[in-house]
Design an enzyme around this catalytic site. Structure first.
Site, PDB file in Angstrom:
ATOM      1  N   HIS A   1       0.957  -0.792  -0.223  1.00 49.60           N
ATOM      2  CA  HIS A   1       0.583   0.051  -0.270  1.00 49.60           C
ATOM      3  C   HIS A   1       1.080   1.196  -0.271  1.00 49.60           C
ATOM      4  O   HIS A   1       2.369   0.609   0.796  1.00 49.60           O
ATOM      5  CB  HIS A   1      -0.935   0.140   1.264  1.00 49.60           C
TER       6      HIS A   1
ATOM      7  N   ASP B   1      -8.231  -4.875   0.192  1.00 48.78           N
ATOM      8  CA  ASP B   1      -8.892  -5.902  -1.030  1.00 48.78           C
ATOM      9  C   ASP B   1      -8.147  -7.457  -0.705  1.00 48.78           C
ATOM     10  O   ASP B   1      -8.700  -7.994  -1.986  1.00 48.78           O
ATOM     11  CB  ASP B   1      -7.799  -5.615  -2.543  1.00 48.78           C
TER      12      ASP B   1
HETATM   13  C1  SDX Z   1      -6.435   0.398  -2.605  1.00 42.22           C
HETATM   14  O1  SDX Z   1      -4.599   5.160  -1.955  1.00 42.22           O
HETATM   15  C2  SDX Z   1      -5.027   3.524  -1.247  1.00 42.22           C
HETATM   16  O2  SDX Z   1      -6.021   4.653  -0.401  1.00 42.22           O
HETATM   17  C3  SDX Z   1      -6.093   2.752  -1.652  1.00 42.22           C
HETATM   18  C4  SDX Z   1      -6.966   2.034  -1.497  1.00 42.22           C
HETATM   19  C5  SDX Z   1      -8.117   2.928  -1.318  1.00 42.22           C
HETATM   20  O3  SDX Z   1      -8.833   2.319  -0.141  1.00 42.22           O
HETATM   21  O4  SDX Z   1      -8.460   3.632  -1.919  1.00 42.22           O
HETATM   22  O5  SDX Z   1      -7.022   1.614  -0.253  1.00 42.22           O
HETATM   23  C6  SDX Z   1      -7.352   0.481  -2.261  1.00 42.22           C
HETATM   24  O6  SDX Z   1      -6.226   0.323  -4.153  1.00 42.22           O
HETATM   25  C7  SDX Z   1      -5.061  -1.342  -2.513  1.00 42.22           C
HETATM   26  C8  SDX Z   1      -4.557  -1.610  -3.117  1.00 42.22           C
HETATM   27  C9  SDX Z   1      -4.755  -2.049  -4.198  1.00 42.22           C
HETATM   28  N1  SDX Z   1      -3.441  -3.251  -5.037  1.00 42.22           N
HETATM   29  C10 SDX Z   1      -2.510  -3.850  -5.201  1.00 42.22           C
HETATM   30  O7  SDX Z   1      -2.668  -4.872  -3.622  1.00 42.22           O
HETATM   31  C11 SDX Z   1      -2.082  -4.345  -6.024  1.00 42.22           C
HETATM   32  C12 SDX Z   1      -0.334  -4.612  -5.783  1.00 42.22           C
HETATM   33  N2  SDX Z   1       0.324  -3.672  -4.648  1.00 42.22           N
HETATM   34  C13 SDX Z   1       0.617  -2.766  -5.236  1.00 42.22           C
HETATM   35  O8  SDX Z   1       0.936  -2.752  -6.486  1.00 42.22           O
HETATM   36  C14 SDX Z   1       1.600  -1.719  -4.341  1.00 42.22           C
HETATM   37  O9  SDX Z   1       1.687  -1.534  -3.478  1.00 42.22           O
HETATM   38  C15 SDX Z   1       0.465  -0.632  -4.509  1.00 42.22           C
HETATM   39  C16 SDX Z   1       0.610  -0.464  -6.228  1.00 42.22           C
HETATM   40  C17 SDX Z   1      -0.340  -0.742  -3.974  1.00 42.22           C
HETATM   41  C18 SDX Z   1       1.341   0.656  -3.566  1.00 42.22           C
HETATM   42  O10 SDX Z   1       2.445   0.206  -4.908  1.00 42.22           O
HETATM   43  P1  SDX Z   1       3.939   1.742  -4.269  1.00 42.22           P
HETATM   44  O11 SDX Z   1       3.228   2.474  -2.929  1.00 42.22           O
HETATM   45  O12 SDX Z   1       3.618   2.975  -5.541  1.00 42.22           O
HETATM   46  O13 SDX Z   1       4.977   1.030  -3.833  1.00 42.22           O
HETATM   47  P2  SDX Z   1       5.950   0.309  -4.685  1.00 42.22           P
HETATM   48  O14 SDX Z   1       5.403   0.291  -6.085  1.00 42.22           O
HETATM   49  O15 SDX Z   1       7.320   1.663  -4.836  1.00 42.22           O
HETATM   50  O16 SDX Z   1       7.000  -0.959  -4.005  1.00 42.22           O
HETATM   51  C19 SDX Z   1       7.544  -0.410  -3.303  1.00 42.22           C
HETATM   52  C20 SDX Z   1       8.921  -2.013  -3.190  1.00 42.22           C
HETATM   53  C21 SDX Z   1       8.807  -1.909  -4.925  1.00 42.22           C
HETATM   54  O17 SDX Z   1      10.601  -2.762  -4.272  1.00 42.22           O
HETATM   55  P3  SDX Z   1      11.543  -2.127  -4.621  1.00 42.22           P
HETATM   56  O18 SDX Z   1      11.216  -1.976  -6.438  1.00 42.22           O
HETATM   57  O19 SDX Z   1      11.697  -1.491  -3.420  1.00 42.22           O
HETATM   58  O20 SDX Z   1      12.855  -3.762  -5.451  1.00 42.22           O
HETATM   59  O21 SDX Z   1       7.635  -2.977  -2.979  1.00 42.22           O
HETATM   60  C22 SDX Z   1       7.191  -4.237  -4.045  1.00 42.22           C
HETATM   61  C23 SDX Z   1       8.011  -3.184  -5.206  1.00 42.22           C
HETATM   62  O22 SDX Z   1       7.986  -3.997  -6.048  1.00 42.22           O
HETATM   63  N3  SDX Z   1       6.543  -4.060  -4.184  1.00 42.22           N
HETATM   64  C24 SDX Z   1       5.721  -5.246  -4.119  1.00 42.22           C
HETATM   65  C25 SDX Z   1       4.317  -4.974  -4.400  1.00 42.22           C
HETATM   66  N4  SDX Z   1       3.654  -4.269  -3.903  1.00 42.22           N
HETATM   67  C26 SDX Z   1       5.201  -3.370  -3.577  1.00 42.22           C
HETATM   68  N5  SDX Z   1       6.211  -6.826  -4.718  1.00 42.22           N
HETATM   69  C27 SDX Z   1       5.173  -7.614  -4.742  1.00 42.22           C
HETATM   70  N6  SDX Z   1       4.160  -7.397  -4.578  1.00 42.22           N
HETATM   71  C28 SDX Z   1       3.258  -6.499  -4.231  1.00 42.22           C
HETATM   72  N7  SDX Z   1       2.413  -6.870  -4.560  1.00 42.22           N
END
Ligand code: SDX
Length: 434
Positions: A308, A365
């Site tokens: 998140h 989710d």
């Molecule tokens: C909602 O914003 C809100 O409030 C949203 C929400 C609401 O109520 O409105 O809470 C609802 O949208 C919840 C989120 C639902 N999405 C997912 O579950 C999709 C999976 N999650 C990711 O795509 C991700 O975690 C996000 C999009 C939710 C957040 O992405 P960020 O903050 O941009 O994090 P990032 O991509 O910068 O990741 C940081 C690190 C990275 O690794 P490094 O580059 O540091 O090595 O964490 C890794 C990412 O690759 N990472 C994950 C991951 N999420 C982040 N690795 C594996 N699986 C994941 N799910």
């Protein structure tokens, strides 16, 4: 308290400059960077708005490190336990819990406006039967701006509240119809005697030829789902609604933009993606391979429902949903093997350094799909349910934005394109073709 400043130096000649620091009631303070451009010709650079407060708001507060979510100061766990969706919608819109008379009046208004214009129902026929419900909802809600444009003056506070109530009131029939149309079943109408959540369930699952009894356990579980999805600060879809609203656009068109943004798998579309992921994993034995893929930088695979932008701790909503999922499955006497996969996946991931170091926890989710599937929802309706709950938050932010006057939201950019060049007007010497 004395005004705090962020002091900095742009150049030796200009010497030390300072920017005022603004304090909220909770959470991080914010540096007011407006003078940065006006006085120093500098932009801030914050792609993805990771450190940017785009507005002031009094609706929802999130502490991502502590896993705290407050709506107008009330913890989401307490609202989920003691309140119900229409009361939370009132709280988000007006800032205080309603007394009995205020709640009765609000719910009567919702009942007054819960029907769709018959012509709107004909819009559905323009969609293919297999259209995704979110595509249908974007189209139908956007189309409602054609029905409620000239009759509404958004400069009039009463008209604004009326538009907000219309949106919350009509969303259940809009969402239910996006499903019943896809299966060719005639749409039931809302019934005045039922509460908001029960009405949606009977429109979603009821046949027009039979009585439909809403199971009270399922009705309550669904109402909790709507409360948990109602609002979440300046998330992508809410920011989309605010951005559209800042130009003075029709509120129905603004909410349609929010639905479009919510649909993305990185946002509200994640609940559908989680179920697909759990189904692909299939069994506990396959979890290590999924975890390995999620950690592999060369693989775009992610653990959907994990991570998140704000929470670096448990999303408080995911715990409540997990409990509801277990309660509903026990109530209907069903085991869902995917729940076992989800619980085991969480356990394994939360012991894995990759997830621990990056503070990746289950979000809202991760378990919602298990609960919705247990209630009989098809996977492609999961995000439509999210949109149904989030409409309360979207319209509350729309109302709040109308009271502030920072004008249209218009971000700038760090330009990295070509510098000035001129169109070639001299005759181009054509080299003989080879
Ligand atoms: C909602 O914003 C809100 O409030 C949203 C929400 C609401 O109520 O409105 O809470 C609802 O949208 C919840 C989120 C639902 N999405 C997912 O579950 C999709 C999976 N999650 C990711 O795509 C991700 O975690 C996000 C999009 C939710 C957040 O992405 P960020 O903050 O941009 O994090 P990032 O991509 O910068 O990741 C940081 C690190 C990275 O690794 P490094 O580059 O540091 O090595 O964490 C890794 C990412 O690759 N990472 C994950 C991951 N999420 C982040 N690795 C594996 N699986 C994941 N799910």
């Amino acid at each position: 308290m004395a005004q705090k400043y962020l002091n900095f130096t742009v150049s030796e000649s200009e010497g030390e400059q300072s920017l005022p620091i603004l304090d909220g009631t909770l959470g991080p303070s914010a540096v007011d960077v407006q003078p940065l451009y006006n006085k120093h010709g500098l932009f801030t650079f914050d792609p993805g708005f990771r450190a940017t407060a785009s507005t002031k708001s009094a609706i929802t507060f999130i502490d991502g490190d502590a896993g705290i979510l407050l709506h107008r100061g009330y913890p989401i766990e307490e609202l989920a336990e003691h309140s119900h969706f229409t009361e939370v919608a009132y709280l988000l819109m007006f800032g205080e819990l309603p007394d009995a008379a205020e709640l009765a009046k609000f719910e009567a208004s919702l009942n007054m406006h819960n029907l769709l214009h018959e012509q709107v129902l004909s819009f559905y026929r323009g969609f293919r039967r297999d259209a995704h419900p979110m595509a249908v909802m974007v189209g139908v809600v956007g189309a409602l701006s054609a029905f409620y444009h000239d009759v509404m003056d958004i400069q009039n506070p009463a008209d604004r509240v009326h538009a907000a109530i219309r949106l919350i009131a009509k969303m259940p029939m809009i969402a239910a119809a996006s499903y019943t149309y896809s299966i060719g079943r005639p749409q039931r109408y809302p019934l005045g005697k039922l509460d908001y959540s029960s009405n949606f369930l009977q429109m979603m699952f009821g046949r027009p030829t039979d009585e439909y009894q809403v199971d009270p356990v399922l009705g309550r579980a669904f109402d909790v789902i709507l409360m948990l999805h109602a609002d979440h600060e300046q998330n992508a879809s809410t920011s989309t609604v605010r951005m559209a609203a800042s130009s003075g656009a029709n509120p129905f068109a603004c909410i349609a933009a929010g639905i479009a943004s919510l649909w993305g798998p990185a946002h509200g579309g994640a609940n559908e993606a989680v179920l697909k992921m759990l189904t692909e994993i299939g069994s506990v034995e396959n979890i290590p391979r999924a975890i390995a893929r999620a950690k592999d930088k060369n693989d775009s695979y992610r653990l959907m429902g994990f991570g998140h932008r704000v929470y670096r701790n448990f999303d408080p909503r995911s715990r409540v949903i997990q409990a509801q999922a277990k309660k509903v499955l026990a109530h209907i006497g069903k085991d869902d093997p995917l729940l076992e996969v989800a619980v085991r996946l969480e356990e394994i991931a939360l012991k894995d350094d990759y997830f621990v170091e990056r503070k990746l926890y289950p979000n809202v989710d991760f378990y919602s799909g298990i609960l919705l599937r247990a209630m009989g929802f098809p996977t492609n309706m999961f995000t439509a349910v999210f949109a149904l709950g989030r409409t309360a938050g979207w319209v509350s932010h729309w109302l709040e934005l109308q009271q502030e006057s920072h004008g249209i939201d218009r971000p700038r950019q760090l330009y990295v394109g070509k510098t000035l060049r001129h169109y070639p007007t001299a005759p181009v010497r054509r080299t003989a073709s080879k």
